[in-house]
Write a protein that holds these residues in place. Structure first.
Motif, PDB file in Angstrom:
ATOM      1  N   LEU A  39       1.848  -0.028  21.860  1.00  5.47           N
ATOM      2  CA  LEU A  39       1.076   0.397  20.155  1.00  5.47           C
ATOM      3  C   LEU A  39       1.273   0.195  19.736  1.00  5.47           C
ATOM      4  CD1 LEU A  39       2.796   4.405  22.346  1.00  5.47           C
ATOM      5  CD2 LEU A  39       0.792   3.305  22.809  1.00  5.47           C
ATOM      6  N   ASP A  40       1.933  -0.704  19.195  1.00  2.00           N
ATOM      7  CA  ASP A  40       2.049  -1.015  17.580  1.00  2.00           C
ATOM      8  C   ASP A  40       0.794  -2.168  17.703  1.00  2.00           C
ATOM      9  OD1 ASP A  40       4.401  -0.412  17.211  1.00  2.00           O
ATOM     10  OD2 ASP A  40       5.776  -2.092  17.679  1.00  2.00           O
TER      11      ASP A  40
ATOM     12  N   GLU B 251      -5.460  -0.425  12.084  1.00  2.00           N
ATOM     13  CA  GLU B 251      -5.327   0.257  10.635  1.00  2.00           C
ATOM     14  C   GLU B 251      -6.417  -0.751   9.846  1.00  2.00           C
ATOM     15  OE1 GLU B 251      -1.894  -1.155   9.490  1.00  2.00           O
ATOM     16  OE2 GLU B 251      -1.091   0.881  10.166  1.00  2.00           O
TER      17      GLU B 251
ATOM     18  N   GLU C   2      -2.172   0.306  16.689  1.00  2.00           N
ATOM     19  CA  GLU C   2      -2.183   0.187  15.651  1.00  2.00           C
ATOM     20  C   GLU C   2      -2.485   0.044  14.678  1.00  2.00           C
ATOM     21  OE1 GLU C   2       1.163   1.999  12.090  1.00  2.00           O
ATOM     22  OE2 GLU C   2       1.651   1.161  14.702  1.00  2.00           O
ATOM     23  N   ASP C   3      -2.210  -1.666  14.858  1.00  2.00           N
ATOM     24  CA  ASP C   3      -2.010  -2.432  14.175  1.00  2.00           C
ATOM     25  C   ASP C   3      -4.498  -3.148  13.712  1.00  2.00           C
ATOM     26  OD1 ASP C   3      -0.178  -3.517  13.488  1.00  2.00           O
ATOM     27  OD2 ASP C   3       0.294  -4.669  14.327  1.00  2.00           O
TER      28      ASP C   3
ATOM     29  N   LEU D 158       2.436   9.867  19.494  1.00  2.00           N
ATOM     30  CA  LEU D 158       1.632   8.833  19.238  1.00  2.00           C
ATOM     31  C   LEU D 158       0.343   8.012  19.404  1.00  2.00           C
ATOM     32  CD1 LEU D 158       4.562   5.691  18.499  1.00  2.00           C
ATOM     33  CD2 LEU D 158       3.307   7.427  16.864  1.00  2.00           C
TER      34      LEU D 158
ATOM     35  N   THR E  47      -1.860  10.564  18.143  1.00  2.00           N
ATOM     36  CA  THR E  47      -1.951  10.573  16.814  1.00  2.00           C
ATOM     37  C   THR E  47      -2.934   9.071  16.224  1.00  2.00           C
ATOM     38  OG1 THR E  47       0.056  11.266  16.103  1.00  2.00           O
ATOM     39  CG2 THR E  47      -1.114   9.694  14.793  1.00  2.00           C
ATOM     40  N   TYR E  48      -2.494   8.288  17.680  1.00  2.00           N
ATOM     41  CA  TYR E  48      -3.051   7.394  17.208  1.00  2.00           C
ATOM     42  C   TYR E  48      -5.199   7.525  18.020  1.00  2.00           C
ATOM     43  CZ  TYR E  48       0.600   4.523  16.580  1.00  2.00           C
ATOM     44  OH  TYR E  48       1.392   4.132  15.989  1.00  2.00           O
TER      45      TYR E  48
END
Length: 322
Positions: free
Chosen positions: A156-157, A164, A160-161, A235, A238-239
């Motif tokens: 998930l990180d 962004e 997320e990157d 998450l 949300t993503y």
């Protein structure tokens, strides 16, 4: 040999070559089977009374699940990580099923290859980590499960990157192929979502302490893992909203850019239109046109067309159309 057995107590850890001897020894027995041969797998099944259908579930990689048997409880989860895509996608989700069989004083882990979560827990036991040696097989299963679930945060990180980075490119200057990147992220999120939802359901029974092999003092650890999965599900949702918003922003930016181009083309066409009219009028082959006999007619026409163009450009700039 792809099947290893150790027995651990508060006093230490002992390795065994024979599965039956290890299972009969005093302490907690951990039998680790990583891509075992058929005869090795049969030996593990017979020693622990594991049902063949549960083994097939691990080998076939079915969705995460929990199933209780007379002598043990079967928990199937999935180890996942992103790898370079072999098709048109930049990266794809690589999954490996992890089968955990928890008995009263033994635990069996069955995988189709090396799994970091099992490697880390196995190394901790061999180092005689006191946090594991003093507990039963249910805690060992928890440590494996906790590591598998924690690795989902890394997935998930990474997503997320990427989101962004996409949002930053949309704000600065959207690439023509940015929509493809957004769709890739949405596809990855869908794959992770399909992984997390059944995992949450599979862990919920352990978090409630339904299996008899889970001690009361271990339930809180499984509840902690369950909370992590719930957080990951939130998450993902949300993503997914962020990815959808990024797609909408990109399409709006693309539409706005197209409108700007069309506006400029319209301004150019508006300037050229009266000039075309003047040229068309004086390009007619009539014999009687008074202006044609004037010596300065050509110069006056060019000057008038130039002034008209300047006036139109000035007007469009005043209206902030240019």
């Amino acid at each position: 040999m792809t099947v290893n057995a150790i027995v651990y107590t508060d006093a230490g850890v002992t390795a065994y070559d024979d599965i039956e001897t290890a299972k009969a020894a005093q302490g907690t027995t951990w039998i680790r089977a990583d891509s075992p041969a058929p005869d090795e797998l049969d030996a593990v099944r017979e020693a622990c009374g594991i049902h063949s259908l549960a083994v097939e579930d691990v080998q076939n990689g079915v969705r995460p699940k929990t199933e209780e048997f007379h002598t043990h409880t079967f928990l199937l989860v999935t180890d996942a990580r992103f790898r370079a895509g072999e098709t048109t996608f930049d990266q794809e989700l690589d999954t490996r099923p992890v089968g955990v069989f928890v008995g009263t004083d033994w635990v069996v882990t069955l995988t189709n290859g090396d799994v970091d979560a099992i490697d880390a827990t196995w190394d901790a036991v061999q180092r005689e980590d006191g946090r594991i040696l003093g507990r039963g097989p249910d805690f060992t299963a928890y440590r494996v499960l906790d590591r598998v679930v924690d690795d989902y945060f890394a997935l998930l990180d990474g997503i997320e990157d990427r989101i962004e980075a996409i949002e930053g490119e949309i704000v600065e200057a959207a690439r023509s192929d940015l929509l493809e990147d957004i769709n890739d992220v949405r596809r990855e999120l869908l794959a992770v979502r399909k992984l997390l939802w059944p995992t949450r359901d599979a862990i919920s029974g352990f978090a409630r302490g339904d299996p008899p092999e889970v001690a009361v003092e271990t339930e809180k650890y499984y509840r902690d893992v369950y909370d992590h999965v719930v957080q990951q599900v939130d998450l993902v949702e949300t993503y997914r909203d962020l990815a959808s918003s990024s797609r909408d922003i990109y399409l709006n930016a693309l539409s706005q850019s197209t409108n700007e181009v069309m506006k400029r083309l319209t301004v150019v066409a508006t300037i050229v239109l009266p000039l075309t009219f003047v040229v068309g009028v004086y390009g007619m082959n009539f014999e009687t046109m008074p202006e044609l006999g004037w010596p300065y007619a050509y110069h006056a026409t060019l000057l008038g067309m130039g002034l008209l163009s300047v006036i139109l450009v000035w007007y469009f700039r005043e209206q902030d159309w240019l």
